[in-house]
Design an enzyme around this catalytic site. Structure first.
Site, mmCIF file in Angstrom:
data_model
loop_
_atom_site.group_PDB
_atom_site.id
_atom_site.type_symbol
_atom_site.label_atom_id
_atom_site.label_comp_id
_atom_site.label_asym_id
_atom_site.label_seq_id
_atom_site.Cartn_x
_atom_site.Cartn_y
_atom_site.Cartn_z
ATOM 1 N N LYS A 188 0.845 -1.212 0.000
ATOM 2 C CA LYS A 188 0.000 0.000 0.000
ATOM 3 C C LYS A 188 0.872 1.251 0.000
ATOM 4 O O LYS A 188 1.841 1.335 0.745
ATOM 5 C CB LYS A 188 -0.888 0.012 1.238
ATOM 6 C CG LYS A 188 -1.887 -1.136 1.278
ATOM 7 C CD LYS A 188 -2.630 -1.165 2.582
ATOM 8 C CE LYS A 188 -1.724 -1.506 3.746
ATOM 9 N NZ LYS A 188 -2.439 -1.784 5.002
ATOM 10 N N THR A 225 -7.489 9.470 7.966
ATOM 11 C CA THR A 225 -7.141 8.189 7.332
ATOM 12 C C THR A 225 -6.944 7.099 8.381
ATOM 13 O O THR A 225 -6.256 6.119 8.148
ATOM 14 C CB THR A 225 -5.851 8.332 6.492
ATOM 15 O OG1 THR A 225 -4.818 8.864 7.349
ATOM 16 C CG2 THR A 225 -6.048 9.231 5.301
ATOM 17 N N GLY A 261 -7.567 3.875 10.135
ATOM 18 C CA GLY A 261 -8.263 2.638 9.768
ATOM 19 C C GLY A 261 -8.341 2.365 8.282
ATOM 20 O O GLY A 261 -9.068 1.460 7.862
ATOM 21 N N THR A 262 -7.579 3.113 7.488
ATOM 22 C CA THR A 262 -7.648 2.865 6.034
ATOM 23 C C THR A 262 -7.136 1.469 5.681
ATOM 24 O O THR A 262 -7.699 0.795 4.813
ATOM 25 C CB THR A 262 -6.836 3.919 5.240
ATOM 26 O OG1 THR A 262 -5.549 4.035 5.836
ATOM 27 C CG2 THR A 262 -7.530 5.257 5.222
ATOM 28 N N GLY A 263 -6.079 1.039 6.370
ATOM 29 C CA GLY A 263 -5.503 -0.285 6.088
ATOM 30 C C GLY A 263 -6.474 -1.395 6.487
ATOM 31 O O GLY A 263 -6.656 -2.375 5.757
ATOM 32 N N CYS A 264 -7.096 -1.238 7.655
ATOM 33 C CA CYS A 264 -8.073 -2.241 8.137
ATOM 34 C C CYS A 264 -9.226 -2.330 7.137
ATOM 35 O O CYS A 264 -9.662 -3.417 6.747
ATOM 36 C CB CYS A 264 -8.626 -1.833 9.500
ATOM 37 S SG CYS A 264 -7.377 -1.506 10.742
#
Ligand SMILES: Nc1ncnc2c1ncn2[C@@H]1O[C@H](COP(=O)(O)OP(=O)(O)OP(=O)(O)O)[C@@H](O)[C@H]1O
Ligand SMILES: Cc1ncc(COP(=O)(O)O)c(N)n1
Length: 295
Positions: A178, A209, A211-214
């Site tokens: 990412k 942003t 929690g974008t990865g979750c």
């Protein structure tokens, strides 16, 4: 009741974020938004908000295994994802379950929260690499996580592509590096073992942003659970997270959460203002209430 379409199921194995922007809460909202019945096995409880992590309690591995077994013995899952796993003991327990249940697994190798607070013990990185990576159908490291997994600095797109190959060699079938931490465009690099694809999106200029990865990894798991091919699930998740960041509600004093239900909103109007969507059942509720003494 007549069933009109299959009920797709996805399981998240992750930590709780009391601020509900990341972790298990973000995953369950993503599953719901994408029409998938969400199951959860908690690995840890964090006292957290948009500004940082104040306290962490890791749950006993036996309790994590018990949660996974309870939901899978009864309900089952078409796909699963992992988030915060915090220690070697937790990773060992989760890996054992993934193998025993033959889960289709998306691994978000969470190491730190956005503000920098550690969510994975340093001693656990090797366990993550040797026990979980070989079981992953998809892995979604951000740039700092990819640097830890490869032991190399990653700045350029070429270095991201090389890192995707190195991580692929550690076991996962599909690797997405990412690019949210890039200063330039947030290009993600996707490698399926044969082809490299650049997943591009415009950088949205926002602090929100958390929690974008979750959310991104949960969306991949949801779309896999719905039967989409892995590449389509990954590209679809990229579109979904971009919209979710674009419509972030802007709450909290730090890194705020994204809007998981953005595609059901009209021009970004937050859902709770759209009462027309729930008027049929809400009118029934009002009728019931007006039939009693309390108004
Ligand atoms: N400002 C932004 N504008 C557009 N896309 C973004 C932005 N920030 C992140 N993304 C995208 O969101 C997804 C998640 O990437 P990111 O690198 O932020 O993950 P992460 O660091 O694991 O997230 P987190 O730790 O906050 O959960 C990627 O597809 C990334 O490209
Ligand atoms: C319980 C939990 N899991 C994962 C994250 C990572 O998300 P972020 O990097 O956006 O804080 C988090 N903060 N908390």
């Amino acid at each position: 009741m007549e069933q009109t379409s299959p009920t797709y199921r996805a399981l998240t194995i992750a930590g709780s974020d009391s601020g509900a922007g990341a972790g298990i809460q973000a995953d369950l909202k993503t599953f719901a938004a994408l029409g998938v019945y969400g199951l959860s096995a908690l690995t840890a409880i964090t006292a957290q908000n948009t500004q940082g992590v104040r306290a962490v309690l890791e749950l006993p591995s036996t309790l994590i295994t018990a949660q996974i077994d309870a939901v899978l013995e009864d309900i089952g899952a078409d796909a699963a994802k992992t988030g915060m796993l915090s220690s070697s003991a937790v990773i060992e327990a989760v890996a054992e379950c993934v193998q025993r249940w033959q889960l289709r697994l998306v691994v978000d190798p969470v190491m730190r929260a956005k503000g920098g607070d550690p969510l994975l013990a340093e001693e656990a990185v090797e366990t993550l690499r040797t026990r979980l990576l070989p079981l992953a159908e998809v892995i979604t490291p951000n740039l700092p996580e990819a640097e830890v997994l490869t032991g190399s600095r990653i700045e350029t797109l070429d270095e991201m592509k090389e890192a995707a190959r190195v991580i692929h060699a550690q076991g996962p079938q599909h690797v997405v590096i990412k690019g949210g931490h890039r200063v330039e465009e947030p290009v993600d690099i996707y490698f399926d073992g044969e082809q490299i694809v650049e997943l591009r999106a415009e950088r949205i200029d926002t602090p929100h942003t958390h929690g974008t990865g979750c959310t991104f990894s949960a969306a991949i798991a949801a779309l896999i659970a719905r039967g989409r091919p892995v590449g389509t699930a990954i590209a679809g998740a990229k579109q979904y997270i971009t919209g979710a960041i674009q419509h972030a509600p802007g709450i909290g004093h730090g890194h705020g959460p994204v809007e998981h239900f953005w595609m059901y909103t009209e021009q970004g109007t937050p859902l709770p203002t759209q009462e027309q969507h729930w008027s049929p059942w809400f009118n029934r509720a009002k009728e019931q209430l007006h039939g009693t003494d309390t108004h």
